[in-house]
Each structure stands twice: as C-alpha cells, then as structure tokens.
Design an enzyme around this catalytic site. Structure first.
Site, mmCIF file in Angstrom:
data_model
loop_
_atom_site.group_PDB
_atom_site.id
_atom_site.type_symbol
_atom_site.label_atom_id
_atom_site.label_comp_id
_atom_site.label_asym_id
_atom_site.label_seq_id
_atom_site.Cartn_x
_atom_site.Cartn_y
_atom_site.Cartn_z
ATOM 1 N N GLY A 13 1.265 -1.286 0.013
ATOM 2 C CA GLY A 13 0.044 0.335 -0.074
ATOM 3 C C GLY A 13 0.656 1.347 -0.147
ATOM 4 O O GLY A 13 0.109 2.487 -0.674
ATOM 5 N N SER A 14 2.434 1.300 0.142
ATOM 6 C CA SER A 14 2.988 2.433 0.431
ATOM 7 C C SER A 14 3.920 2.408 -1.365
ATOM 8 O O SER A 14 4.252 3.740 -1.146
ATOM 9 C CB SER A 14 3.836 2.075 1.414
ATOM 10 O OG SER A 14 4.265 0.967 1.424
ATOM 11 N N GLY A 15 3.613 1.690 -1.788
ATOM 12 C CA GLY A 15 3.954 1.565 -2.933
ATOM 13 C C GLY A 15 3.631 3.126 -4.209
ATOM 14 O O GLY A 15 2.973 3.411 -3.868
ATOM 15 N N TYR A 140 11.262 -13.688 -12.607
ATOM 16 C CA TYR A 140 9.962 -13.761 -11.734
ATOM 17 C C TYR A 140 8.814 -13.237 -13.178
ATOM 18 O O TYR A 140 7.599 -13.459 -11.812
ATOM 19 C CB TYR A 140 10.187 -11.803 -12.261
ATOM 20 C CG TYR A 140 9.213 -11.053 -11.652
ATOM 21 C CD1 TYR A 140 8.716 -10.261 -10.659
ATOM 22 C CD2 TYR A 140 8.179 -10.047 -13.079
ATOM 23 C CE1 TYR A 140 8.032 -9.754 -10.118
ATOM 24 C CE2 TYR A 140 7.582 -9.000 -12.664
ATOM 25 C CZ TYR A 140 7.312 -9.058 -11.307
ATOM 26 O OH TYR A 140 6.406 -7.992 -10.600
ATOM 27 N N LYS A 144 5.029 -14.460 -11.029
ATOM 28 C CA LYS A 144 3.669 -14.166 -11.520
ATOM 29 C C LYS A 144 2.226 -14.883 -11.568
ATOM 30 O O LYS A 144 1.217 -14.942 -11.667
ATOM 31 C CB LYS A 144 4.043 -13.002 -12.164
ATOM 32 C CG LYS A 144 4.690 -11.751 -11.121
ATOM 33 C CD LYS A 144 3.195 -11.255 -10.406
ATOM 34 C CE LYS A 144 4.140 -9.842 -9.464
ATOM 35 N NZ LYS A 144 3.276 -9.273 -8.397
ATOM 36 N N PRO A 167 -1.655 -5.362 -15.874
ATOM 37 C CA PRO A 167 -1.184 -4.161 -16.395
ATOM 38 C C PRO A 167 -0.076 -3.925 -17.200
ATOM 39 O O PRO A 167 0.637 -5.155 -16.890
ATOM 40 C CB PRO A 167 -1.113 -2.862 -15.102
ATOM 41 C CG PRO A 167 -0.427 -4.312 -13.935
ATOM 42 C CD PRO A 167 -1.021 -5.317 -14.433
ATOM 43 N N ASN A 169 3.374 -1.282 -18.774
ATOM 44 C CA ASN A 169 4.429 -0.473 -17.327
ATOM 45 C C ASN A 169 4.012 0.014 -16.974
ATOM 46 O O ASN A 169 3.152 1.462 -17.157
ATOM 47 C CB ASN A 169 5.607 -0.726 -18.584
ATOM 48 C CG ASN A 169 5.919 -1.899 -19.584
ATOM 49 O OD1 ASN A 169 6.883 -2.024 -18.751
ATOM 50 N ND2 ASN A 169 5.394 -2.099 -20.515
ATOM 51 N N LYS A 191 18.356 10.051 -13.948
ATOM 52 C CA LYS A 191 19.190 9.976 -14.883
ATOM 53 C C LYS A 191 18.731 11.582 -15.426
ATOM 54 O O LYS A 191 20.102 11.883 -15.566
ATOM 55 C CB LYS A 191 18.862 8.709 -15.921
ATOM 56 C CG LYS A 191 19.679 7.766 -15.692
ATOM 57 C CD LYS A 191 19.867 6.286 -16.700
ATOM 58 C CE LYS A 191 20.403 5.553 -16.537
ATOM 59 N NZ LYS A 191 20.830 4.814 -17.702
ATOM 60 N N ARG A 212 6.816 -0.202 -26.646
ATOM 61 C CA ARG A 212 6.089 -0.153 -24.904
ATOM 62 C C ARG A 212 4.522 0.442 -24.905
ATOM 63 O O ARG A 212 4.540 1.648 -25.423
ATOM 64 C CB ARG A 212 6.760 0.202 -23.825
ATOM 65 C CG ARG A 212 8.100 -0.716 -23.690
ATOM 66 C CD ARG A 212 7.716 -2.150 -22.964
ATOM 67 N NE ARG A 212 9.153 -3.019 -23.216
ATOM 68 C CZ ARG A 212 9.661 -4.001 -24.037
ATOM 69 N NH1 ARG A 212 9.078 -3.760 -25.088
ATOM 70 N NH2 ARG A 212 10.955 -3.696 -23.908
#
Length: 320
Positions: A13-15, A140, A144, A167, A169, A191, A212
């Site tokens: 929840g904090s991301g 990964y 998923k 979703p 990206n 950057k 993308r």
C-alpha cells in the site's frame, strides 16, 4: 442499524500503485468501505505467521495484492531464483490467508513479464501460458504466472473468487527512481534530473527502439478500484491503453527531456540490451467492460510525474 462494511486490504500500500489508489479513493470514498493500506512495516509477507496475523488483525472482506519483489530488467537479470522463490512464497501466503479467513474477493496484480517471449501480438488474456517468458526474467515471470494458476485452483476446489489484473508498464509518483532497480520511465527520470543538475550527458541504455505501452499509476488505481468492486471473473484482465498509444523508449526519453527542459547531450548506450522489442497487449476485454474509460496520455503523465519528482526530490517520498 449498522451498515455492514467491506474492509479492503491493500498489500504494497505504500508503493507506486498503492499510493495511487490512496489518492483516488480519497475522492471516491464510499460509506460501506474501509480501506487499509499495508506497508512492509506492518508485516513481512514472506512470513506465513506474520501474513496470517495481519489478516486476523484487520479481517478483510476484500484484498488487493500489490506487494512483490520487483525491479527493472537489469535488477532482475541474474537473480531469477531469488525473484521466483520470494514472489512464490509471498503470493502463496496471501492466497492461503485469503482462503482461510474467507475473503470474498482477492484481486492480485500480475505483470507484463508473464507474457510468452515468442508469441504473436497483440497478446490477450488467453495467451498468457502459451510459451515461456523472456529468458532475462523468467523467474519473476513464472512466479507471477502461478498466481493465475492458483486463482483457478482455489476457485475449482474451494469456490474462492480470486482473480488478477495484468497491467502494462506502470509509472507515476511514488515510484522507485533508483536507476539500477527501477523500471524504464522512473530510471530515465532520475538520470535526466542528475544530468541536468550536473551538466553531464543523458544516457539511455540500449537503442531506444523497443516499443512499450505505459499506464499512469492514477489510471491504474481507478481500474483496480473498479475491479475490486465490479469485476467477477476468475480469468485475468489486461489493463493497458489502446494499441495506438504504444510508444518507443526513445520517444519516452524525449518526452522526459522535454518535461525537464533538458538541452544537453544525449547518448544511446547500444552495447546494452533492449529487452523484448515488443510486449503489445490488447485491451479489448477491458473495453467491453469500460468502453468510455479515458487514459491519461503518456506525455501528460510524464509531465506530471517529472513535476512530482522535482517537487519531492529532497523528501523521504523519493526512492532513489
């Protein structure tokens, strides 16, 4: 008579996406809903005991599962075992806790990394398991994918309404902007900021040719809220903008430089890999449910994200 409330627990929840949901729900709060946003400070979701304890504490009726061990292409490469095992363990804990505590609906967040490496495009929800993921991040990707497998297994055996969204990206405020850990847009934003501040060249890894689809975290937040309230299928659903909104990494980089008003040198480090050149996903299924949904343009979303980054650069909100 007291109204029975839906208690919606959001892991991670904090991301990036969790913060997006918090912002959107603040303007769309319903009386019959209580939203709880977990962070890693509340529980270590790799621990079965801590996961079950936090479920017992809050007794959720609904769960949005966002927490994951994540990273960009160069963070994941060479760590497929770690990314597979930790994500598998976390996901298993969340799904089993949801089953044991009789959660009414669980919506997990998948990733475009699960798509088959060799496939035809645009890809849709029926093609997810039609071949192995890209070899750079297969650990990964497979972890998923197994969420989808478990969703179907829990439904078949126990009747659970566990589903997932897929979703493209994601980017936006509260992202991870560390160039060695981040996804493409936050890494390029970091950057560009440093290049402008230090008067150095802006470097783009790869040729910039890869195409993308990108989704703004606030758009994704709205779709997650819709999913937990309305979506009733076990099968996953892709959340992505329309096909014509796909952009190259080079074009994204130029949008970022435009937002920063960067006038310095630009270098493409062509000895670095591009990753998959395409991962185009069809949103046809989403459009059957939400034909009028308006996605924020990539250019506008980048402009807002860059401004948020500048405004918060010296605060604890920036992960860099």
């Amino acid at each position: 008579m007291d109204m029975e409330k839906n208690v919606i627990l959001v892991t991670g929840g904090s991301g990036l996406v969790g913060n997006g949901i918090q912002k959107v729900i603040n303007g769309d709060q319903r009386e019959d809903e209580e939203w709880i946003f977990l962070s890693s400070k509340d529980a270590n979701l790799l621990s079965k005991e801590e996961t079950f304890a936090v479920f017992e504490k809050y007794k959720p009726t609904h769960v949005i599962h966002l927490a994951a061990l994540v990273g960009g292409l160069y963070a994941i490469m060479g760590k497929n075992c770690e990314f597979f095992r930790k994500n598998m363990k976390m996901n298993d804990n969340i799904l089993e806790a949801s089953h044991k505590t009789k959660v009414k609906k669980l919506v997990s967040c998948l990733s475009s990394s699960i798509f088959p490496h060799k496939t035809s495009y645009p890809i849709d929800e029926t093609m997810v398991h039609d071949g192995p993921p890209h070899p750079s991040f297969f650990g990964y990707g497979y972890a998923k994918r197994m969420v989808d497998v478990l969703n179907k297994a829990y439904n078949e055996e126990y009747g659970c309404l566990f589903t997932s969204v897929l979703p493209c990206n994601i980017f936006g405020p509260h992202d991870n902007f560390n160039p060695l850990q981040s996804q493409v847009i936050p890494g390029l934003i970091s950057k560009a900021y440093e290049a402008k501040k230090n008067g150095t060249a802006f470097e783009i890894w790869g040729t910039g040719a890869a195409q993308r689809q990108f989704i703004y975290s606030l758009d994704l937040a709205k779709l997650f809220i819709w999913a937990v309230r309305e979506y009733q299928e076990i099968e996953p659903i892709i959340f992505a903008p329309d096909l014509e909104d796909e952009v190259s990494i080079k074009d994204v980089a130029m949008m970022i430089l435009e937002a920063f008003e960067f006038k310095g040198e630009v270098k493409f480090l062509t000895d670095k890999g591009d990753g998959p050149l395409k991962k185009t996903a069809s949103n046809a299924k989403l459009r059957t449910y939400l034909p009028q949904f308006q996605f924020t343009s990539t250019r506008q979303a980048i402009k807002e994200t860059v401004q948020w980054y500048i405004d918060n650069y010296h605060t604890e909100h920036i992960r860099k």
